[in-house]
Design an enzyme around this catalytic site. Structure first.
Site, short mmCIF file in Angstrom:
data_model
loop_
_atom_site.label_atom_id
_atom_site.label_comp_id
_atom_site.label_asym_id
_atom_site.label_seq_id
_atom_site.Cartn_x
_atom_site.Cartn_y
_atom_site.Cartn_z
N ASP A 112 -8.53 -8.84 3.74
CA ASP A 112 -8.34 -7.76 4.72
C ASP A 112 -9.49 -7.69 5.72
O ASP A 112 -10.38 -6.85 5.58
CB ASP A 112 -8.22 -6.43 3.95
CG ASP A 112 -7.69 -5.32 4.82
OD1 ASP A 112 -7.27 -5.59 5.95
OD2 ASP A 112 -7.69 -4.16 4.35
N GLU A 144 0.82 -1.21 0.00
CA GLU A 144 0.00 0.00 0.00
C GLU A 144 0.86 1.26 0.00
O GLU A 144 0.59 2.22 0.74
CB GLU A 144 -0.96 -0.01 1.19
CG GLU A 144 -1.88 -1.23 1.19
CD GLU A 144 -2.92 -1.24 2.29
OE1 GLU A 144 -2.64 -0.70 3.37
OE2 GLU A 144 -4.01 -1.78 2.05
N GLU A 167 -12.89 -2.18 11.81
CA GLU A 167 -12.74 -1.41 10.57
C GLU A 167 -13.79 -1.76 9.51
O GLU A 167 -14.37 -0.88 8.90
CB GLU A 167 -11.33 -1.66 10.00
CG GLU A 167 -11.15 -1.02 8.65
CD GLU A 167 -9.77 -1.27 8.04
OE1 GLU A 167 -8.90 -1.86 8.69
OE2 GLU A 167 -9.59 -0.86 6.88
C1 GCU Z 1 -6.17 -2.03 5.70
C2 GCU Z 1 -6.50 -0.72 6.32
C3 GCU Z 1 -5.34 0.24 6.30
C4 GCU Z 1 -4.14 -0.44 6.92
C5 GCU Z 1 -3.87 -1.74 6.22
C6 GCU Z 1 -2.82 -2.56 6.92
O1 GCU Z 1 -6.01 -1.89 4.32
O2 GCU Z 1 -7.58 -0.15 5.65
O3 GCU Z 1 -5.69 1.36 7.03
O4 GCU Z 1 -3.03 0.38 6.86
O5 GCU Z 1 -5.02 -2.55 6.23
O6 GCU Z 1 -3.19 -3.46 7.64
O7 GCU Z 1 -1.64 -2.32 6.72
#
Ligand code: GCU
Length: 849
Positions: A388, A309, A416
C-alpha cells in the site's frame, strides 16, 4: 528601450502577483529580459479551428485559443486576437499566425495533411518563426499541443520545432477520494472542491481551474469520489450535479467517472440483494447507468473497490471478482464506458500468528485465475506495490500475471505514507523505480511501463490512475512544492520514459521562474527528499513504519505487527523482516516470473533496499554493500536522513529574496516542521529497535543526548510527567502536561553550559483540540512565545494524543547563555491541549539534536 519596457513590466508583475498557488505551473509570468531578447517574432493572430463544434464556444480548441491568448499576453506582453475564421477574415496557413485545431478541421480548410503518426489525444506542434501550427488528433490533443507550446515559451525555448507527441497510454486519470460530506480520505489540503453536505457544490470555479491544470499535463479522466463510495452519489439530484461537474471538465478534455458502492442496489435501490448475477440487480445497474449517460453522455466509466477493507463485493455471494467487474462492464459497454476494477483486494482480518500468510500474496491469488475472464472494457487497476503505497516496495507481481487482462498502475500523488505534504518528498523517482522495472516475463525485457500501456501484452486499454486528493486550499495539495508530484504524475503517464529530474526542472521553471539558484537548490532538495524520507522512516524494504492504525503520519513501528492488517515486519528481539521466500516463507517470491523469483529467493541476490521485504534476518546480519549490520544501518540511515532534512531549511533560506515572500514563507515553515519531525522519526525508530534488540549504536548516539534536558527532570509547577504512547515517540518515554484543564504550568531548569551562543530547540506536542500558549524565558526575560496551533497552519492529519504525530519542535536560534542561567517555560493549557512538552535541547552552534 524595448528592454526597459519589458523589465518594468516584469518587475511590476512580480510585485503584484499574488502567488497563492492557484495557477500552479500555469502562471504565465512575464519572462525575464534575458530570455525575451531571444524571442522570435510573434505570430500576429490566433486562428482557432473547430470552435463551432461546441454551442457554448467552450470546446477544448476554444479553450486552447484562449489559453494561448492569455499565456502570450502574460509572458510576452502582447495581446493577440483570436480569429475563428469568419468568411471575411481568412488566414492563409503560411501567414504569421498560430493555427490550432484538429487535423480533420485543418485538412478541411487548408488541404489534407498526412497525420498517420498521431494516435488518439496526440498532437503535432510545428514552430517555424512566427508560423505556429498546433494540431490534435482530436480536440483534446489540440489543447495539449497548445499547452506544450506555452510551456516551451515559459521555459524560454523559442526554437523552431516539428514535434509529434503521442500519449503512452489511453487511460491517464486522476482519482479523488472525496466524500459527499466534503471531507477527503487521505487528503491534506482542506475540504473537497466537488462536494459538500451530500451534494455537488454550487460554485464550480475551482473545478474549472483544476480541469485546466489537469489538461495541461495530459490527464483525460477523473474519478471524483472516494473508492470507499457512498451509494447516494447515484440519486437523481446527484446525477444532475455530476452532470454539472462533467460540463465543467469537458471543455478541458477531462471525462468524469465515478466510484461505485457495490451494494448500491440494496443500499439505495431497496433491493434485497446486490448479487451481481441477480436479474433485478443487473436491471437496477442498467437503469442507473442509463440515467447517468443521459446526463453525462461522455461519462468515462466506473471505478470499483470491491471486497476490500470492509467494502461489499461479489464474494459476498460466492461470485467471482470477474463476475463483479463484468456486471458494470456490460452496463457501460453500450455507451463506450470502461470499468476500472481495483486489484487492492485483501483480507484485513488476517491471522498474524500464521507465518505463511501474506497480504502481499493477495492480488495475484485473487486475480491470476481470472485472467481472460474480464470483458474487454474492464481494466484492473493495480497499486504499484503489493501492499500500500509504502516508501519502498517491489513492483506488484500482478503486472506479470494477467497477460489477457487490461491493467493500469495506481500511483499516489497524495502523500499518505510519505509525510502528508508537510514533508517534502518528490515522488517521481520512486515511481520510476517501478515504471522502469523489468518484470522478466518469460525471461524477456518487459518493463512495467510497457505492460501498463497495453503494449507489452498487446492490450487495447491500459494506463495510469493517480490518487491526487486536491482540496480547497489555494495550493491544491497543501504545499507549493508538493505540486511537482502532480506535474510529474501527469507527464509520466503521458511519457513514462521521461527522467524525473528533467520533469522536476521543467516544473521549477514554470512555477518559480528562471533564477539559476532557485533551479539548482530546489532540484537538490527535491531529488534528495525521497531518499532522505526513506532513511528517516523505514529502511531496507521494511515499509514506512508509520502508525498504520491511526493517521499514517508519524512513527509507530509496533503498529505494523500483531494485527490483522498484514503490514507485518516480524520484528522481535533478535530478528526482523518478512520471510517471503518459497523455500521457507510465504511463497510470495514465487509470484514473480522465474528469473526474478530466483533472484528474490536468495538473500545474496536480493537488492539490499528490499532485503527486509523478502527476508527475515538477524539484526546482526551484515549488508553486502557496506559490511554494516542491519541494525547499525538503521541507526546510521536515520541519522543521515534527518541530517539531510535539516539542510533543506538552510538550502531554502538561501533563496530568500529570489522567491515571492508568500511562497517562500509557506515552504520555509513546512521545511522547518519537517526538519523537526525528521528528528522525531529518527529517535522513535532508532529508539524502538534499540529497546527491542538491546544492541547499542556503535557511534553511541541512540538513547544518548547530551544536549537535552528532559522536561520531566525540570522543576515543575502545575505540570506533571506523563507516559507517552508509543513510548519511543518521547525522549525518555515521558512528557509533561499541565494538570488542570485550562490551567497554567511552569517548568524551569538551571543551565549548565559554558558562556556562548546556542540554539534552543523546544520539543513539544501539538494535538488537535486546543491551542495552548507557550512562553520561554531566560532569567525571566522573554525569549520566545508560540502557540500550539499547527492545525491551523499545516495540512497533515492531526492526533488528539501525545504521540509521533503530534510530536514537533520549535527552535530559537543564537541565544547567548552562560552557566547558571535559568530557562523557564510557562504553559497555558487550552481545551485538551495541556501545553505538553517533551524536552529542551541547548545546542552549540552547528549541532542539531
Ligand atoms: C489505503 C488507505 C485507505 C484507502 C485504501 C484504498 O489503505 O489508507 O484510506 O481507502 O488504501 O486504496 O482503497
Amino acid at each position: 528601450m524595448r528592454g526597459a519596457h519589458w523589465g518594468l513590466l516584469a518587475l511590476l508583475a512580480r510585485i503584484v502577483a499574488a502567488e497563492n498557488g492557484l495557477d500552479g505551473w500555469l502562471r504565465y509570468a512575464p519572462l525575464p529580459d534575458s530570455l525575451l531578447a531571444q524571442a522570435s517574432p510573434l505570430p500576429a493572430v490566433i486562428v482557432a479551428l473547430n470552435t463551432t463544434s461546441s454551442a457554448t464556444g467552450s470546446s477544448p480548441v476554444a479553450i486552447a485559443a484562449k489559453e494561448l491568448q492569455v499565456g502570450i499576453k502574460g509572458m510576452l506582453g502582447r495581446q493577440l486576437n483570436i480569429s475563428t475564421e469568419s468568411p471575411i477574415f481568412r488566414i492563409n496557413s503560411t501567414q504569421s499566425s498560430i493555427i490550432v485545431g484538429t487535423i480533420a478541421a485543418y485538412s478541411a480548410k487548408y488541404g489534407s495533411l498526412n497525420a498517420s503518426s498521431l494516435i488518439k489525444d496526440g498532437f503535432w506542434l510545428s514552430v517555424k518563426g512566427s508560423r505556429v501550427t498546433i494540431l490534435g488528433q482530436n480536440e483534446r490533443g489540440a489543447l495539449y499541443g497548445a499547452f506544450d507550446y506555452l510551456s516551451r515559451i515559459a521555459q524560454g525555448d523559442f526554437s523552431d520545432v516539428d514535434h509529434v507527441s503521442n500519449p503512452s497510454a489511453p487511460i491517464r486519470w486522476a482519482n479523488e477520494w472525496n466524500n459527499l460530506d466534503g471531507s477527503i480520505e487521505r487528503g491534506y489540503a482542506g475540504p473537497s472542491i466537488f462536494f459538500s453536505n451530500g451534494l455537488i457544490v454550487k460554485n464550480l470555479t475551482r473545478v474549472s481551474q483544476y480541469a485546466r491544470l489537469l489538461a495541461s499535463i495530459g490527464i483525460n479522466g477523473i474519478i471524483v469520489n472516494n473508492v470507499n463510495a457512498n451509494a447516494s452519489l447515484l440519486t437523481d439530484e446527484n446525477i444532475q450535479g455530476l452532470g454539472r461537474l462533467a460540463d465543467t471538465f469537458r471543455p478541458y478534455g477531462v471525462q468524469v467517472g465515478i466510484s461505485l458502492n457495490f451494494a448500491s442496489p440494496q443500499l439505495l435501490g431497496g433491493l434485497a440483494t446486490f448479487d451481481p448475477l441477480d436479474a433485478s440487480v443487473i436491471a437496477w445497474w442498467a437503469d442507473k447507468t442509463k440515467r447517468l449517460y443521459q446526463r453525462v453522455p461522455d461519462l468515462a466509466g466506473y471505478l470499483v473497490k470491491a471486497n476490500s477493507e470492509g467494502q461489499p463485493g461479489p464474494l459476498t455471494y460466492n461470485r467471482t471478482l470477474a463476475d463483479g467487474a463484468n456486471l458494470f462492464a456490460r452496463a457501460v459497454q453500450p455507451y463506450g464506458g470502461i470499468v476500472m476494477f481495483r486489484a487492492f483486494v485483501y483480507n484485513h482480518h488476517a491471522d498474524w500468528n500464521d507465518w505463511k500468510f501474506d497480504r502481499a500474496n493477495a492480488a495475484v491469488e485473487f486475480f491470476k485465475d481470472l485472467d481472460g475472464l474480464f470483458l474487454d472494457n474492464v481494466v484492473v487497476q493495480i497499486k504499484y506495490g503489493p501492499i500500500d503505497f509504502q516508501v519502498r516496495e517491489p513492483a506488484s507481481p500482478l503486472f506479470a500475471n494477467i497477460p489477457k487482462t487490461n491493467v493500469a498502475i495506481e500511483l499516489q500523488v497524495s502523500q499518505e505514507y510519505l509525510g502528508h505534504q508537510d514533508h517534502l518528498v518528490y515522488i517521481a523517482p520512486l515511481w520510476k523505480t517501478i515504471l522502469d522495472f523489468d518484470m522478466r516475463v518469460e525471461s524477456k525485457p518487459s518493463l512495467v511501463r510497457d505492460i501498463v500501456s497495453g503494449q507489452y501484452f498487446n492490450r487495447k486499454l491500459g494506463g495510469y490512475a493517480g490518487v491526487v486528493n486536491v482540496g480547497t486550499n489555494t495550493t491544491w495539495l497543501g504545499s507549493h512544492l508538493a505540486m511537482s508530484n502532480l506535474y510529474a504524475y501527469g507527464k509520466l503517464a503521458w511519457d513514462p520514459t521521461q527522467d524525473s529530474q528533467t520533469l522536476l526542472q521543467e516544473w521549477i521553471r514554470l512555477t518559480l521562474g528562471h533564477d539559476q539558484a532557485v533551479l539548482q537548490t530546489i532540484t537538490k532538495i527535491s531529488m534528495e527528499s525521497w531518499p532522505a524520507y526513506e532513511n528517516y522512516t523505514g529502511n531496507l524494504g521494511i515499509q514506512t513504519l508509520t502508525d498504520i492504525l491511526y493517521t499514517h503520519f508519524g512513527p509507530n513501528p509496533a503498529s505494523q505487527d500483531n494485527n490483522g492488517w498484514g503490514q507485518w515486519t516480524r520484528a522481535d528481539g533478535k530478528t526482523i523482516g518478512m520471510d517471503r521466500t518459497v523455500g521457507n516463507g510465504t511463497g510470495f517470491t514465487g509470484q514473480y516470473p522465474s528469473e526474478l523469483a530466483a533472484k528474490y529467493e536468495e538473500i545474496e541476490t536480493t537488492p539490499e533496499e528490499l532485503l527486509l521485504w523478502f527476508h527475515h534476518v538477524n539484526y546482526t546480519t551484515r549488508l553486502r554493500s557496506t559490511g554494516k549490520t542491519v541494525i547499525q544501518h538503521f541507526y546510521d540511515a536515520h541519522y543521515a536522513g534527518a541530517a539531510t532534512a535539516q539542510t533543506f531549511v538552510s538550502e531554502w533560506e538561501s533563496l530568500r529574496g529570489q522567491i515571492d515572500s508568500e511562497r517562500f514563507e509557506h515552504m520555509l515553515f513546512r521545511l522547518k516542521f519537517q526538519a523537526g519531525h525528521s528528528i522525531v522519526w529518527r529517535d522513535a525508530v532508532n529508539g524502538f529497535y534499540y529497546n527491542l534488540s538491546g544492541i547499542p549504536d556503535e557511534l553511541g548516539r541512540v538513547g544518548n543526548h547530551p544536549y537535552r534536558i528532559e522536561a520531566e527532570s525540570m522543576k515543575l509547577n502545575g505540570y506533571a510527567p506523563v507516559a507517552v504512547i508509543p513510548s519511543e515517540t518521547a525522549s525518555n518515554f515521558t512528557g509533561i502536561v499541565i494538570t488542570s484543564t485550562n490551567g497554567r504550568g511552569e517548568a524551569a531548569t538551571t543551565l549548565d553550559v559554558p558562556l556562548g551562543r546556542y540554539d534552543i530547540a523546544f520539543n513539544y506536542f501539538d494535538v488537535i483540540g486546543g491551542r495552548a500558549h507557550y512562553g520561554a524565558f531566560l532569567n525571566d526575560k522573554p525569549l520566545l512565545e508560540w502557540i500550539g496551533d499547527l492545525e491551523d497552519k499545516l495540512g497533515h492529519a492531526f492526533s488528539t494524543k501525545l504521540d509521533g504525530h503530534s510530536a514537533t519542535r520549535i527552535t530559537f536560534e543564537g541565544v547567548e547563555i552562560t552557566r547558571g542561567d535559568v530557562l523557564k517555560i510557562i504553559g497555558l493549557a487550552d481545551g485538551i491541549e495541556l501545553a505538553p512538552l517533551d524536552y529542551v535541547s541547548v545546542l552549540p552552534v552547528g549541532i542539531v539534536d
